[in-house]
Every structure is written in C-alpha cells, then in structure tokens.
Design a protein around this motif. Structure first.
Motif, PDB file in Angstrom:
ATOM      1  N   VAL A   2     -22.849   2.314  98.715  1.00  0.00           N
ATOM      2  CA  VAL A   2     -23.877   1.284  98.770  1.00  0.00           C
ATOM      3  C   VAL A   2     -23.476   0.257  99.830  1.00  0.00           C
ATOM      4  O   VAL A   2     -22.327  -0.191  99.877  1.00  0.00           O
ATOM      5  N   PHE A   3     -24.443  -0.113 100.679  1.00  0.00           N
ATOM      6  CA  PHE A   3     -24.181  -1.027 101.779  1.00  0.00           C
ATOM      7  C   PHE A   3     -25.071  -2.261 101.661  1.00  0.00           C
ATOM      8  O   PHE A   3     -26.281  -2.135 101.444  1.00  0.00           O
ATOM      9  N   HIS A   4     -24.485  -3.439 101.823  1.00  0.00           N
ATOM     10  CA  HIS A   4     -25.232  -4.688 101.801  1.00  0.00           C
ATOM     11  C   HIS A   4     -25.731  -4.953 103.218  1.00  0.00           C
ATOM     12  O   HIS A   4     -24.935  -5.201 104.124  1.00  0.00           O
ATOM     13  N   LEU A   5     -27.040  -4.885 103.416  1.00  0.00           N
ATOM     14  CA  LEU A   5     -27.624  -5.024 104.751  1.00  0.00           C
ATOM     15  C   LEU A   5     -28.258  -6.391 104.928  1.00  0.00           C
ATOM     16  O   LEU A   5     -29.073  -6.819 104.111  1.00  0.00           O
ATOM     17  N   ARG A   6     -27.885  -7.047 106.036  1.00  0.00           N
ATOM     18  CA  ARG A   6     -28.451  -8.343 106.413  1.00  0.00           C
ATOM     19  C   ARG A   6     -29.103  -8.206 107.786  1.00  0.00           C
ATOM     20  O   ARG A   6     -28.875  -7.217 108.492  1.00  0.00           O
ATOM     21  N   PRO A   7     -29.917  -9.175 108.213  1.00  0.00           N
ATOM     22  CA  PRO A   7     -30.551  -9.102 109.535  1.00  0.00           C
ATOM     23  C   PRO A   7     -29.533  -8.828 110.645  1.00  0.00           C
ATOM     24  O   PRO A   7     -28.475  -9.463 110.696  1.00  0.00           O
ATOM     25  N   GLY A   8     -29.847  -7.871 111.477  1.00  0.00           N
ATOM     26  CA  GLY A   8     -28.962  -7.491 112.571  1.00  0.00           C
ATOM     27  C   GLY A   8     -28.065  -6.316 112.253  1.00  0.00           C
ATOM     28  O   GLY A   8     -27.469  -5.725 113.156  1.00  0.00           O
ATOM     29  N   ASP A   9     -27.959  -5.935 110.958  1.00  0.00           N
ATOM     30  CA  ASP A   9     -27.121  -4.802 110.573  1.00  0.00           C
ATOM     31  C   ASP A   9     -27.830  -3.483 110.885  1.00  0.00           C
ATOM     32  O   ASP A   9     -29.067  -3.381 110.808  1.00  0.00           O
ATOM     33  N   THR A  10     -27.036  -2.472 111.208  1.00  0.00           N
ATOM     34  CA  THR A  10     -27.562  -1.135 111.489  1.00  0.00           C
ATOM     35  C   THR A  10     -26.865  -0.122 110.594  1.00  0.00           C
ATOM     36  O   THR A  10     -25.643  -0.149 110.448  1.00  0.00           O
ATOM     37  N   LEU A  11     -27.641   0.777 110.004  1.00  0.00           N
ATOM     38  CA  LEU A  11     -27.096   1.866 109.199  1.00  0.00           C
ATOM     39  C   LEU A  11     -27.595   3.170 109.812  1.00  0.00           C
ATOM     40  O   LEU A  11     -28.800   3.360 109.998  1.00  0.00           O
ATOM     41  N   PHE A  12     -26.670   4.057 110.151  1.00  0.00           N
ATOM     42  CA  PHE A  12     -26.981   5.311 110.830  1.00  0.00           C
ATOM     43  C   PHE A  12     -26.420   6.438 109.978  1.00  0.00           C
ATOM     44  O   PHE A  12     -25.219   6.450 109.678  1.00  0.00           O
TER      45      PHE A  12
END
Length: 215
Positions: free
Chosen positions: A176-186
C-alpha cells in the motif's frame, strides 16, 4: 504500509529529445536515403556492398539516388547484406501519424470494467491501430465523498498513476502506497490494484494504461 526508496538514476536507452530527419514524400528517394545511411553506418563503399549483394555498382547508385524502384527481392538482398529488417528502408517515407487534442474539460466521461459509484473516469484521448503496436489509454480520475473504495482492478498492461490533487492510499498487490500531489506510481497492472483509503478529498490523478494491441 510499505514505502520504497526513489529509484536511482539510470541511463536512458532513448534520447527523449531526438527527432528523426525530415520525411521524404517520394518512396524511391526515401528508400535510397535509408540504404545509403545504413551503408555508411557500416563503413561500406558502394563497391563493397556490390560484392556482398551481387548487385551492380550502377544499380546501387540508382537505388541510393532514388532513380529506380527496387523490387522486394532486391530490398531483401540489401537488408540481408546490411543486417537490418526490410522495414528499415521505409522509415523515411512520409506517412500519417495519429494525433488527438483534448481541450480542458472535454475528456469523454466513460466507464471501465470494474468501475464503482463515485469514480469519475474521463478518457483524455485515444489512438487506435498504430505503428508502435501499443495501445495507450490516458484517464483523468476523480474521487469524491461518494466514491467506493476497493482494491479490485486487475487487467493487462503497465499502468502509471500521477497524483494531481488530494491524498489516497493506493494498493498494488500486497503493498500500500500513500500518494500525495506530485507522486507517481508505475506498476504491472496484472496485480490487484486500486484506491484503498481516501485520505483527502476530492482526489484527482492521471492514470495512463499501456498494453499490446490485439492481433
């Protein structure tokens, strides 16, 4: 919750700023230009290429100058001698490439398999069959208070998520990844994935999915 360190810098295999030379409107000229370029790249003289292919120096000069239309057999002979695919000789020919402009606010709202209530999907563009052999679907996804939370998406291809607004916990497989503005998940989209916790709403992110074209 698992957080991975940012990847170390890697040397790009392609120059993102590289452009190809101008395309030729004439097929013979385009083929000739490519034959000459591949011959010179391999430091071969016309005479040396003539010996390798059995084609006369005069015929090779006509081909390179765009003064004759070589047969498929001739192109195959040249391709074998220069160790390139026949299609390498056609890259300079003028052809139409797909392009699509979607103005702000004009993305087509659509539903993908597995879409739940409150998940708004706006398709930002679509190009069908193309020379790359890859289909790409760019979406703008908006999550609101009415959105369900579910980690159940699973499909072919590679997906890239770029966070624009809000915060979410996004699951990929067992992580599980905490995503905030500017984050990228590939990630590989074959694993179960999706927003698991809506932390700060509204949340918006770009989702770009790429997969091989159906053959």
């Amino acid at each position: 919750m698992t957080q991975r360190n940012p990847p170390t810098a890697r040397r790009l295999t392609q120059d993102p700023h590289r452009v190809r030379g101008g395309r030729e409107a004439n097929l013979e000229a385009a083929i000739g230009k490519e034959v000459r370029a591949h011959r010179k790249q391999q430091k071969l003289t016309v005479a040396a290429l003539s010996e390798l292919t059995g084609l006369s120096i005069g015929m090779l000069s006509k081909i390179e100058n765009g003064n004759t239309s070589p047969s498929l057999t001739t192109l195959q002979t040249l391709a074998h001698a220069l160790s390139v695919p026949i299609t390498a000789f056609l890259r300079g020919f003028e052809e139409t490439r797909g392009v699509m402009l979607t103005r702000a606010g004009e993305g087509v709202e659509t539903r993908r398999d597995g879409t739940r209530a409150g998940h708004q999907y706006n398709l930002l563009g679509h190009i069908g069959s193309n020379a790359s052999g890859v289909t790409v679907e760019p979406y703008l996804i908006t999550l609101t208070e009415a959105s369900d939370v579910f980690p159940t998406f699973q499909h072919d291809g590679i997906e890239t998520i770029y966070m624009l607004e809000g915060e979410v916990s996004y699951r990929h497989g067992s992580e599980v990844f905490h995503l905030r503005p500017g984050d990228t998940l590939f990630f590989d989209a074959d694993a179960p994935h999706g927003p698991e916790e809506l932390i700060k709403l509204p949340a918006r992110y770009l989702s770009i999915i790429a997969y091989p074209q159906a053959r």
